[in-house]
Design an enzyme around this catalytic site. Sequence first.
Site, PDB file in Angstrom:
ATOM      1  CB  ALA A 133      -0.941  -0.005   1.200  1.00 29.17           C
ATOM      2  N   GLY A 134       2.140   1.143   0.234  1.00 27.41           N
ATOM      3  CA  GLY A 134       2.987   2.332   0.149  1.00 27.41           C
ATOM      4  C   GLY A 134       3.221   2.731  -1.300  1.00 27.41           C
ATOM      5  CG  ASP A 185       5.034  -0.723   1.125  1.00 27.02           C
ATOM      6  OD1 ASP A 185       4.358  -0.617   0.093  1.00 27.02           O
ATOM      7  OD2 ASP A 185       6.287  -0.843   1.120  1.00 27.02           O
ATOM      8  CB  VAL A 213      -2.848  -6.147  -7.965  1.00 26.83           C
ATOM      9  CG1 VAL A 213      -2.954  -5.114  -9.076  1.00 26.83           C
ATOM     10  CG2 VAL A 213      -4.149  -6.182  -7.167  1.00 26.83           C
ATOM     11  CG  HIS A 273      -2.549  -8.472 -16.969  1.00 25.39           C
ATOM     12  ND1 HIS A 273      -3.263  -7.484 -17.592  1.00 25.39           N
ATOM     13  CD2 HIS A 273      -1.737  -7.821 -16.089  1.00 25.39           C
ATOM     14  CE1 HIS A 273      -2.900  -6.303 -17.121  1.00 25.39           C
ATOM     15  NE2 HIS A 273      -1.968  -6.483 -16.210  1.00 25.39           N
TER      16      HIS A 273
END
Length: 315
Positions: free
Chosen positions: A12-13, A36, A122, A179
């Site tokens: 999340a950082g 993070d 992700v 992807h």
Amino acid sequence: MIKRPKIAIVGAGGNVGAAVAQWAVLKELGDLVLIDIKAQAAEGRALDLTQCGPWEGFNNTSFVATDKPEAMAGADVVVMTAGVPRKPGQSREELIGINSGIVRDICHNVKTHAPDAILIVVSNPLDAMVFVAKQVTGFPRERVIGSAGVLDSARFRTYLALAAGVSVEDVQAIVLGAHTDKDMVPIVSHAMIGNVPVSKFLSAEKINEVVENTKKGGATLTALIGTSAWLAPGAGTALMVEAIVRNQQRVLPCSVELRGEFGVKDAFVGVPVKLGAKGAEAVYEIELSASEKEAFAKSVAANTELMGIAKTFLK
Ligand SMILES: NC(=O)c1ccc[n+]([C@@H]2O[C@H](COP(=O)([O-])OP(=O)(O)OC[C@H]3O[C@@H](n4cnc5c(N)ncnc54)[C@H](O)[C@@H]3O)[C@@H](O)[C@H]2O)c1
């Protein structure tokens, strides 16, 4: 007290993790834990987000920002955006060596601290990282889901809308398969604008151009920004989190392990999935055109090769 969903974002950082957090907060999806390896980066993102509160009115949302993996304990959803992003000119495949180790170690933590969580991966190369996550956690396939089809489909829909000069809201189109720039499969045969086939709006050449723009959508942004995009990836991932925590039963393209669907077993690729409180609750097959079938098979083969490389990092 009524329990609010707990959503842990690992990485999340960084840009994508912070964007997921931002959309999740705006949608009031639950209590966020920002994790993070760089604790200060997580703290900075949390503080920045908190300071949106006075204008956006989400002052009752609690943020935890830390480098401690145990903070994810009891999470309903863990979103993993940790890893190294693509540099201009670098393929997602080239990231595999670095990101496999990172994803593997985080998945051990998820298994230990949040054994009941639904894990959304992700990190790139996406499908291979979903495979690593599935192997390491041993979670059922319902609870290990890759986020990429939402982004690629958003790009496909956007380019179709721009080319046809219509509202993107009325464009229904999905991207399946891997992807990767080379092997994703924008599904033209089912693409509609307001229930009218796209071929009524666009010539074959124009559709082909849209397909090519979609496939190089990530690389285009990486070249423009200097690192990989984060707003749309964050929005798409937050949409998946929302579908789960609100048990919305949305049908979205996600990467999951195939168990015979589309005639494929043991590979991880993007397919239409029903997302609800139990995670990936169902996988749907659709009829593909001959060229799409061929591209889908190629995409499965490419992912299987990447899984083979990723396997070497599991030991
Ligand atoms: N699937 C998709 O649609 C999609 C879209 C965009 C980016 N991505 C991928 O998402 C990942 C993140 O991209 P970004 O732009 O946010 O990168 P970034 O560098 O901004 O953020 C990554 C963060 O992960 C952290 N991190 C690294 N190792 C960690 C660990 N072991 N534990 C916890 N945190 C750790 C870093 O400190 C950093 O803050 C990349 O792999 C990128 O390729 C995927």
